[in-house]
Write an enzyme that holds these catalytic residues in place. Sequence first.
Site, short mmCIF file in Angstrom:
data_model
loop_
_atom_site.label_atom_id
_atom_site.label_comp_id
_atom_site.label_asym_id
_atom_site.label_seq_id
_atom_site.Cartn_x
_atom_site.Cartn_y
_atom_site.Cartn_z
N LYS A 116 0.85 -1.20 0.00
CA LYS A 116 0.00 0.00 0.00
C LYS A 116 0.88 1.25 0.00
CE LYS A 116 -3.65 -2.62 0.54
NZ LYS A 116 -2.97 -3.92 0.74
N GLY A 117 0.41 2.29 -0.67
CA GLY A 117 1.12 3.56 -0.67
C GLY A 117 2.20 3.69 -1.71
N CYS A 118 2.25 2.79 -2.69
CA CYS A 118 3.24 2.86 -3.76
C CYS A 118 2.59 3.42 -5.02
CB CYS A 118 3.83 1.48 -4.06
SG CYS A 118 5.05 0.93 -2.86
N VAL A 119 3.36 4.20 -5.78
CA VAL A 119 2.86 4.74 -7.03
C VAL A 119 2.59 3.61 -8.02
CG1 VAL A 119 3.39 6.26 -8.97
CG2 VAL A 119 4.10 6.91 -6.66
N SER A 120 3.52 2.66 -8.09
CA SER A 120 3.36 1.50 -8.96
C SER A 120 2.80 0.33 -8.14
CB SER A 120 4.71 1.11 -9.57
OG SER A 120 5.29 2.21 -10.23
#
Length: 352
Positions: free
Chosen positions: A121-125
Amino acid sequence: MSLCSSYRRISTHFIPLPPSIFKPLNPKPPSSFPISPKPHLSKSFTVRSTPTTKPSSPDPNLHHSNNQNLIFEQLPQNLQQIIKLFQSVQDPKAKYEQLLFYGKNLKPLEPQFKTDENKVKGCVSQVWLRAYFDDLDKKVVIFEADSDALITKGLAALLVQGLSGCSVEEIVKISPEFIVLLGLQQSLSPSRNNGFLNMFQLMQKKALMLFVEAEKGSVSRTENVESPKADSDSGSRTSDFELSNSSSTVDVSSSDGLVLGSRGQRIREILNKELQPVELELEDVSYQHAGHAGVKGSNGETHFNLKVVSKEFEGKSMVKRHRLVYSLLADELQSGLHALSIEAKTPAEVGR
């Protein structure tokens, strides 16, 4: 006669003395005390005054450097080697290319493991992480990962290579500050740096969950072979504790005087009931990780420091004491508790 006229008269009648009178005396020194001639100086010297300065105050960077060295020494060997590699590369572009190389060589994750539970969670990709034990003794953790972006895949590969083969205890003890030692801040955007931290925290959590699940299995197997008498003794002990505890006031404050949230209160109640501690201090330090992406349902209570003194730890190693605490808090770990720093002692060890 005036003074001025007298002076003129004396000065006009001054008789010069013969030159021989002014001839300098040059007595010869005793032969037993020879006097060497003065050396001829062929070079000129300049004398400069040095300004006095106040003693400099201690360099704050020195303490920072010592702290980084301590963090480095506590890291697993594989992670130390990776950090040395990136520290040897000064060019940010070269570090970026090294990450791409890691990403290209990462083994793809099987499609059945690309689930929401394994997603960071919280990743751009999109990033998926999987963890499992590689042997029947449940001692060594193996990680697998994948991503739909090559640079993020490289970051995941770095962690997979650095943490695979470590024990749960080694993984949990790693400080997130090791990321600074890699020197990747200039090579990555802020969102990538934050995503990298989220990957690491999920890997720590998955390692903890493996440990908790393994402990659950061992506990259930032990309960199956226990005698009815042991069960009755255990039940009576719990009942006695609940009776004595019902008349007392439950302290729901943390060690710094702040009121604990709902998770902190649950943790305290569970440990009070199961460990019957002589001393229990619980500190919510989630504010130190406020910039990190939280887990759904965590309500911001993600990181705690725990100090507990209990007779239940007698005869147990430090690893087994931590395992006991983790197994008691299994539900909290599954619902958003990221990290728990534990200091577990017996009453006899207090003050040592």
